[in-house]
Design a protein around this motif. Structure first.
Motif, PDB file in Angstrom:
ATOM      1  N   GLY A 116      -1.466   1.203   4.110  1.00 30.36           N
ATOM      2  CA  GLY A 116      -2.496   2.080   3.595  1.00 30.36           C
ATOM      3  C   GLY A 116      -1.976   3.346   2.950  1.00 30.36           C
ATOM      4  N   MET A 117      -0.702   3.351   2.547  1.00 27.96           N
ATOM      5  CA  MET A 117      -0.120   4.523   1.903  1.00 27.96           C
ATOM      6  C   MET A 117      -0.240   4.400   0.386  1.00 27.96           C
ATOM      7  SD  MET A 117       0.878   6.397   4.455  1.00 27.96           S
ATOM      8  CE  MET A 117      -0.520   5.774   5.382  1.00 27.96           C
ATOM      9  N   GLN A 118      -0.149   5.543  -0.294  1.00 25.63           N
ATOM     10  CA  GLN A 118      -0.371   5.560  -1.740  1.00 25.63           C
ATOM     11  C   GLN A 118       0.705   6.325  -2.501  1.00 25.63           C
ATOM     12  OE1 GLN A 118      -2.548   4.145  -3.808  1.00 25.63           O
ATOM     13  NE2 GLN A 118      -1.708   5.240  -5.589  1.00 25.63           N
ATOM     14  N   ARG A 119       1.246   7.377  -1.888  1.00 25.09           N
ATOM     15  CA  ARG A 119       2.105   8.310  -2.630  1.00 25.09           C
ATOM     16  C   ARG A 119       3.453   8.463  -1.903  1.00 25.09           C
ATOM     17  NH1 ARG A 119       1.334  11.734  -6.812  1.00 25.09           N
ATOM     18  NH2 ARG A 119       2.413  13.748  -6.817  1.00 25.09           N
ATOM     19  N   PRO A 120       4.302   7.435  -1.970  1.00 27.33           N
ATOM     20  CA  PRO A 120       5.565   7.500  -1.242  1.00 27.33           C
ATOM     21  C   PRO A 120       6.605   8.352  -1.959  1.00 27.33           C
ATOM     22  CG  PRO A 120       5.436   5.454  -2.464  1.00 27.33           C
ATOM     23  CD  PRO A 120       4.107   6.135  -2.642  1.00 27.33           C
ATOM     24  N   ALA A 121       7.364   9.101  -1.182  1.00 24.97           N
ATOM     25  CA  ALA A 121       8.560   9.756  -1.707  1.00 24.97           C
ATOM     26  C   ALA A 121       9.654   8.703  -1.830  1.00 24.97           C
ATOM     27  CB  ALA A 121       9.004  10.873  -0.769  1.00 24.97           C
ATOM     28  N   LEU A 122      10.386   8.745  -2.931  1.00 25.34           N
ATOM     29  CA  LEU A 122      11.430   7.760  -3.193  1.00 25.34           C
ATOM     30  C   LEU A 122      12.786   8.451  -3.205  1.00 25.34           C
ATOM     31  CD1 LEU A 122      12.417   4.918  -4.079  1.00 25.34           C
ATOM     32  CD2 LEU A 122      11.907   5.606  -6.443  1.00 25.34           C
ATOM     33  N   LEU A 123      13.619   8.129  -2.216  1.00 27.38           N
ATOM     34  CA  LEU A 123      15.015   8.580  -2.193  1.00 27.38           C
ATOM     35  C   LEU A 123      15.881   7.379  -2.524  1.00 27.38           C
ATOM     36  CD1 LEU A 123      15.160  10.855   1.003  1.00 27.38           C
ATOM     37  CD2 LEU A 123      14.502  11.464  -1.349  1.00 27.38           C
ATOM     38  N   MET A 129      15.756   6.484  -9.157  1.00 30.14           N
ATOM     39  CA  MET A 129      14.801   7.590  -9.157  1.00 30.14           C
ATOM     40  C   MET A 129      14.375   7.989 -10.568  1.00 30.14           C
ATOM     41  SD  MET A 129      16.061  10.125  -6.054  1.00 30.14           S
ATOM     42  CE  MET A 129      17.776  10.289  -6.601  1.00 30.14           C
ATOM     43  N   GLU A 130      15.282   7.887 -11.544  1.00 29.99           N
ATOM     44  CA  GLU A 130      15.002   8.417 -12.875  1.00 29.99           C
ATOM     45  C   GLU A 130      14.487   7.366 -13.852  1.00 29.99           C
ATOM     46  OE1 GLU A 130      18.513  10.467 -14.172  1.00 29.99           O
ATOM     47  OE2 GLU A 130      18.284  12.055 -12.674  1.00 29.99           O
ATOM     48  N   GLN A 131      14.913   6.135 -13.702  1.00 30.99           N
ATOM     49  CA  GLN A 131      14.486   5.095 -14.643  1.00 30.99           C
ATOM     50  C   GLN A 131      13.198   4.436 -14.153  1.00 30.99           C
ATOM     51  OE1 GLN A 131      17.838   2.544 -15.677  1.00 30.99           O
ATOM     52  NE2 GLN A 131      19.241   4.269 -15.564  1.00 30.99           N
ATOM     53  N   ASP A 132      12.611   3.625 -15.014  1.00 28.94           N
ATOM     54  CA  ASP A 132      11.254   3.150 -14.754  1.00 28.94           C
ATOM     55  C   ASP A 132      11.199   1.758 -14.121  1.00 28.94           C
ATOM     56  OD1 ASP A 132       8.476   3.916 -15.012  1.00 28.94           O
ATOM     57  OD2 ASP A 132       8.278   2.267 -16.450  1.00 28.94           O
ATOM     58  N   PHE A 133      12.324   1.070 -14.006  1.00 32.49           N
ATOM     59  CA  PHE A 133      12.282  -0.328 -13.557  1.00 32.49           C
ATOM     60  C   PHE A 133      11.727  -0.457 -12.145  1.00 32.49           C
ATOM     61  CE2 PHE A 133      16.417   1.236 -12.188  1.00 32.49           C
ATOM     62  CZ  PHE A 133      16.582   0.676 -10.930  1.00 32.49           C
ATOM     63  N   TYR A 134      11.880   0.549 -11.319  1.00 31.94           N
ATOM     64  CA  TYR A 134      11.448   0.493  -9.917  1.00 31.94           C
ATOM     65  C   TYR A 134      10.129   1.242  -9.745  1.00 31.94           C
ATOM     66  CZ  TYR A 134      12.460   0.069  -4.872  1.00 31.94           C
ATOM     67  OH  TYR A 134      12.434  -0.259  -3.537  1.00 31.94           O
ATOM     68  N   LYS A 135      10.121   2.521 -10.137  1.00 35.53           N
ATOM     69  CA  LYS A 135       8.893   3.311 -10.041  1.00 35.53           C
ATOM     70  C   LYS A 135       7.772   2.673 -10.856  1.00 35.53           C
ATOM     71  CE  LYS A 135      10.769   6.946 -11.705  1.00 35.53           C
ATOM     72  NZ  LYS A 135      10.879   8.301 -12.273  1.00 35.53           N
ATOM     73  N   GLY A 136       8.114   2.191 -12.042  1.00 38.72           N
ATOM     74  CA  GLY A 136       7.112   1.590 -12.900  1.00 38.72           C
ATOM     75  C   GLY A 136       6.528   0.322 -12.309  1.00 38.72           C
ATOM     76  N   ARG A 137       7.356  -0.437 -11.600  1.00 40.65           N
ATOM     77  CA  ARG A 137       6.857  -1.654 -10.953  1.00 40.65           C
ATOM     78  C   ARG A 137       5.906  -1.292  -9.809  1.00 40.65           C
ATOM     79  NH1 ARG A 137       9.315  -6.794 -11.456  1.00 40.65           N
ATOM     80  NH2 ARG A 137       8.567  -8.342  -9.933  1.00 40.65           N
ATOM     81  N   LEU A 144       0.657   2.148  -6.948  1.00 38.96           N
ATOM     82  CA  LEU A 144       1.200   3.237  -6.133  1.00 38.96           C
ATOM     83  C   LEU A 144       1.608   4.403  -7.024  1.00 38.96           C
ATOM     84  CD1 LEU A 144       3.396   1.100  -3.693  1.00 38.96           C
ATOM     85  CD2 LEU A 144       1.108   2.020  -3.276  1.00 38.96           C
ATOM     86  N   SER A 145       1.797   5.564  -6.401  1.00 39.66           N
ATOM     87  CA  SER A 145       2.163   6.781  -7.138  1.00 39.66           C
ATOM     88  C   SER A 145       3.410   7.409  -6.526  1.00 39.66           C
ATOM     89  CB  SER A 145       0.997   7.785  -7.108  1.00 39.66           C
ATOM     90  OG  SER A 145      -0.179   7.218  -7.659  1.00 39.66           O
ATOM     91  N   PRO A 146       4.579   6.795  -6.733  1.00 40.81           N
ATOM     92  CA  PRO A 146       5.797   7.320  -6.114  1.00 40.81           C
ATOM     93  C   PRO A 146       6.191   8.676  -6.687  1.00 40.81           C
ATOM     94  CG  PRO A 146       6.325   5.572  -7.671  1.00 40.81           C
ATOM     95  CD  PRO A 146       4.830   5.591  -7.548  1.00 40.81           C
ATOM     96  N   VAL A 147       6.792   9.510  -5.839  1.00 39.63           N
ATOM     97  CA  VAL A 147       7.295  10.814  -6.269  1.00 39.63           C
ATOM     98  C   VAL A 147       8.777  10.885  -5.941  1.00 39.63           C
ATOM     99  CG1 VAL A 147       5.084  11.967  -6.045  1.00 39.63           C
ATOM    100  CG2 VAL A 147       6.611  11.909  -4.080  1.00 39.63           C
ATOM    101  N   VAL A 148       9.523  11.618  -6.771  1.00 36.00           N
ATOM    102  CA  VAL A 148      10.969  11.723  -6.597  1.00 36.00           C
ATOM    103  C   VAL A 148      11.380  13.187  -6.542  1.00 36.00           C
ATOM    104  CG1 VAL A 148      11.393   9.507  -7.756  1.00 36.00           C
ATOM    105  CG2 VAL A 148      11.420  11.638  -9.083  1.00 36.00           C
ATOM    106  N   PRO A 149      12.567  13.464  -6.025  1.00 32.47           N
ATOM    107  CA  PRO A 149      13.053  14.847  -5.987  1.00 32.47           C
ATOM    108  C   PRO A 149      13.220  15.442  -7.384  1.00 32.47           C
ATOM    109  CG  PRO A 149      14.322  13.430  -4.501  1.00 32.47           C
ATOM    110  CD  PRO A 149      13.469  12.530  -5.334  1.00 32.47           C
TER     111      PRO A 149
END
Length: 231
Positions: A116-123, A129-137, A144-149
């Motif tokens: 039930g989570m929506q906005r995970p922090a991604l380390l 973290m910077e490219q789209d292949f993972y966050k974009g998927r 989902l709405s991942p956030v990075v440092p």
């Protein structure tokens, strides 16, 4: 039980964790003397890391595709890329074989959705973290709405992975820095959970270090692989 083909060595530190987890999970499911049926192709990580940092993704992809073909020829019935970062090349690897590639981001996203989570922090590595292949998927396929440092945080997280964890170094100072960065993302970016988005990070931190849900991609990927193998 299906035979799993592991494309590992990126780094071997986390591939060793995969090997242990896959066998432990099979034993938990089946009991007795059961263990996982595995084939392993283990790279000299220096050859891969050099291509990563020089932007030679085509060259790295050719190496991974060749390994995948060899594992399939050896009898593998499903594939695991034992790394988050190299899932940048997952489509190239999948295209090289007729057996399925069990995608680490898909398994992780499903676990996040179930919780039930929506906005995970991604380390993760800087590439992840910077490219789209993972966050974009995560965003495009799963909503989902991942956030990075920020830039400084990304540099710190990336440096610990390559300079320490991939070389077997586990530092209390680095652990404290990771915990502080995750807590900052929770406080300033409204992160509701944490993705340990590099397979080595499980060496450094874990669910017990946080009071939000933590998603260990190494374990999640291993569990998804065992589900496939025993289906």
């Amino acid at each position: 039980m299906k035979t799993l083909g592991l494309i590992g060595g990126m780094s071997w530190e986390s591939t060793a964790i995969y090997y242990r987890l896959l066998n432990e999970i099979v034993r938990e499911r089946l009991g007795g003397l059961h263990s996982a049926k595995l084939l392993l192709w283990s790279f000299d990580f220096a050859e891969i890391a050099e291509r990563q940092h020089h932007g030679d993704w085509d060259g790295a992809g050719a190496l991974l595709a060749d390994a995948a073909r060899k594992l399939e020829a050896g009898g593998a019935q499903g594939l695991l890329l034992c790394t988050n970062t190299m899932h940048k090349l997952a489509d190239q690897v999948q295209a090289a074989v007729s057996i399925p590639l069990i995608h680490i981001a898909d398994a992780t996203a499903l676990a996040i959705k179930r919780a039930g989570m929506q906005r995970p922090a991604l380390l993760a590595t800087r590439f992840t973290m910077e490219q789209d292949f993972y966050k974009g998927r995560l965003a495009g396929k799963y909503g989902l709405s991942p956030v990075v440092p920020d830039a400084a945080g990304r540099a710190m997280v990336h440096g610990v992975i390559y300079d320490e964890l991939c070389q077997g170094i586990v530092s209390e100072a680095s652990k404290a820095a990771y915990v502080a960065e995750a807590n900052r993302l929770r406080r300033e970016e409204a992160a509701d959970s944490l993705i340990m988005g590099c397979t080595e990070i499980t060496m450094l931190i874990g669910p017990g270090d946080f009071d939000i849900p933590v998603f260990d991609t190494t374990r999640i990927h291993a569990e998804a692989a065992v589900e496939f193998a025993l289906d």
